[in-house]
Motif scaffolding. Structure first.
Motif, short mmCIF file in Angstrom:
data_model
loop_
_atom_site.label_atom_id
_atom_site.label_comp_id
_atom_site.label_asym_id
_atom_site.label_seq_id
_atom_site.Cartn_x
_atom_site.Cartn_y
_atom_site.Cartn_z
N GLU A 118 14.41 -13.67 4.62
CA GLU A 118 15.26 -12.92 3.70
C GLU A 118 15.17 -13.51 2.29
O GLU A 118 15.32 -14.71 2.11
N SER A 119 14.95 -12.65 1.31
CA SER A 119 14.83 -13.10 -0.08
C SER A 119 16.20 -13.32 -0.70
O SER A 119 17.19 -12.71 -0.30
N TRP A 120 16.24 -14.19 -1.70
CA TRP A 120 17.47 -14.39 -2.46
C TRP A 120 17.66 -13.22 -3.41
O TRP A 120 16.69 -12.62 -3.89
N ARG A 121 18.92 -12.89 -3.69
CA ARG A 121 19.25 -11.81 -4.61
C ARG A 121 20.15 -12.34 -5.73
O ARG A 121 20.89 -13.30 -5.53
N TRP A 122 20.10 -11.67 -6.86
CA TRP A 122 20.99 -12.05 -7.96
C TRP A 122 22.43 -11.72 -7.56
O TRP A 122 22.72 -10.61 -7.11
N PRO A 123 23.36 -12.66 -7.76
CA PRO A 123 24.75 -12.42 -7.38
C PRO A 123 25.54 -11.61 -8.40
O PRO A 123 26.63 -11.13 -8.11
N ALA A 124 25.02 -11.49 -9.61
CA ALA A 124 25.69 -10.72 -10.67
C ALA A 124 24.63 -10.13 -11.58
O ALA A 124 23.49 -10.61 -11.64
N ALA A 125 25.01 -9.07 -12.30
CA ALA A 125 24.02 -8.29 -13.06
C ALA A 125 23.74 -8.82 -14.46
O ALA A 125 22.73 -8.45 -15.07
N GLY A 126 24.59 -9.67 -15.00
CA GLY A 126 24.47 -10.09 -16.39
C GLY A 126 23.36 -11.09 -16.65
O GLY A 126 22.73 -11.62 -15.72
N PRO A 127 23.12 -11.39 -17.94
CA PRO A 127 22.10 -12.37 -18.31
C PRO A 127 22.59 -13.80 -18.08
O PRO A 127 23.80 -14.05 -17.97
N VAL A 128 21.66 -14.72 -18.03
CA VAL A 128 22.00 -16.13 -17.83
C VAL A 128 22.52 -16.72 -19.15
O VAL A 128 21.83 -16.67 -20.17
N LEU A 129 23.73 -17.25 -19.10
CA LEU A 129 24.33 -17.88 -20.28
C LEU A 129 23.90 -19.34 -20.40
O LEU A 129 23.70 -19.85 -21.49
N ARG A 130 23.80 -19.99 -19.27
CA ARG A 130 23.47 -21.41 -19.26
C ARG A 130 22.58 -21.71 -18.06
O ARG A 130 22.91 -21.34 -16.94
N ALA A 131 21.45 -22.34 -18.33
CA ALA A 131 20.48 -22.61 -17.27
C ALA A 131 20.78 -23.92 -16.55
O ALA A 131 21.58 -24.74 -17.01
N PHE A 132 20.12 -24.10 -15.45
CA PHE A 132 20.22 -25.34 -14.67
C PHE A 132 19.50 -26.46 -15.41
O PHE A 132 18.41 -26.27 -15.95
N VAL A 133 20.13 -27.63 -15.44
CA VAL A 133 19.51 -28.81 -16.05
C VAL A 133 19.51 -29.92 -15.01
O VAL A 133 20.57 -30.39 -14.59
N ALA A 134 18.32 -30.32 -14.60
CA ALA A 134 18.20 -31.27 -13.50
C ALA A 134 18.88 -32.60 -13.80
O ALA A 134 19.39 -33.27 -12.90
N THR A 135 18.91 -32.99 -15.08
CA THR A 135 19.48 -34.29 -15.44
C THR A 135 20.99 -34.24 -15.66
O THR A 135 21.61 -35.27 -15.87
N SER A 136 21.57 -33.04 -15.62
CA SER A 136 23.01 -32.92 -15.87
C SER A 136 23.80 -33.32 -14.63
O SER A 136 23.50 -32.89 -13.52
N GLN A 137 24.81 -34.16 -14.84
CA GLN A 137 25.67 -34.57 -13.74
C GLN A 137 26.85 -33.63 -13.55
O GLN A 137 27.46 -33.60 -12.49
N ALA A 138 27.18 -32.86 -14.59
CA ALA A 138 28.36 -32.01 -14.52
C ALA A 138 28.03 -30.54 -14.27
O ALA A 138 28.85 -29.81 -13.73
#
Length: 239
Positions: A118-138
């Motif tokens: 099963e493929s992953w699906r977008w949970p909401a329709a809007g654009p990404v406001l803030r991306a994932f940052v691997a080094t971020s702890q918060a």
């Protein structure tokens, strides 16, 4: 005068904490509170739920009780037993006293896992406001822009293992378990439409987008693998 009063009220608002900061030293132990599940505790401290259960000699269905003291570490996970149920149990009251006779109880259904293909699906329709940052702890996921009340959908099929507002900075939060390794989380909802133990299908509406625990309407979305956050954009389809 009314406008001035409103401005003054806004300046006195407590600052919004984006979410729990795991850079703070993890305590050695955690005392279970009412409403906790083993999944929510593992999620908060970045632990694999099976490892946390093993470290505390807790077997499925992972029953915990208020006041119980848990070691916050991962133990060796034993080989899985196919017949064992792992429906999440919410901490609510101490274990009942033993009685000589008790009525039989229906068997608890096992957690529903997503199909392997099963493929992953977008949970909401809007654009990404803030991306994932691997080094971020918060910040351990992505933020998706939206409007109050818009639909939040399950990214994959699975079982609701946490539904509540007990994790600091996530507002009204849902956590879904998709397999023994994969979890997804949906934060800042206005209203939760499913409860713990519910089985959901990919694309099913599970919440209404909101601004609980933050200062703007958005969905905070995370994917965890073995308890550790990964970049959702690596798994979601391109758009």
């Amino acid at each position: 005068m009314a406008s001035l009063s409103a401005c003054a009220a806004n300046t006195n608002r407590a600052p919004i904490v984006d979410r729990y900061n795991p850079s703070e030293q993890r305590p050695d132990y955690y005392v279970v509170s009412r409403g906790d599940t083993l999944f929510s505790i593992a999620f908060r401290y970045g632990l694999d739920v099976q490892g946390l259960a093993a470290a505390n000699t807790i077997r499925a269905p992972y029953t915990i009780y208020p006041g119980q003291r848990l070691r916050l570490r991962e133990g060796r996970v034993p080989a899985p037993r196919p017949s064992v149920s792992t429906k999440p149990i919410v901490a609510s009251k101490p274990p009942p006293k033993a009685v000589s006779k008790s009525p039989s109880k229906p068997k608890t259904p096992p957690l529903q896992s997503a199909p392997a293909n099963e493929s992953w699906r977008w949970p909401a329709a809007g654009p990404v406001l803030r991306a994932f940052v691997a080094t971020s702890q918060a910040h351990k996921g992505i933020d998706i822009k939206g409007k109050m009340g818009e639909s939040v959908k399950a990214s994959r099929s699975g079982t609701v293992v946490y539904a509540g507002s007990g994790l600091v900075g996530y507002g009204n939060l849902l956590i879904l378990k998709h397999s023994e390794r994969y979890l997804s989380a949906y934060g800042h909802n206005r209203r939760l439409l499913v409860k713990e133990g519910d089985i959901v299908k990919a694309g099913q509406v599970i919440a209404e987008l909101g601004d609980s625990g933050t200062d703007t309407a958005k969905l905070h979305f995370e994917i965890r693998v073995d308890g550790k956050p990964v970049d959702p954009l690596r798994l979601l389809p391109r758009r």
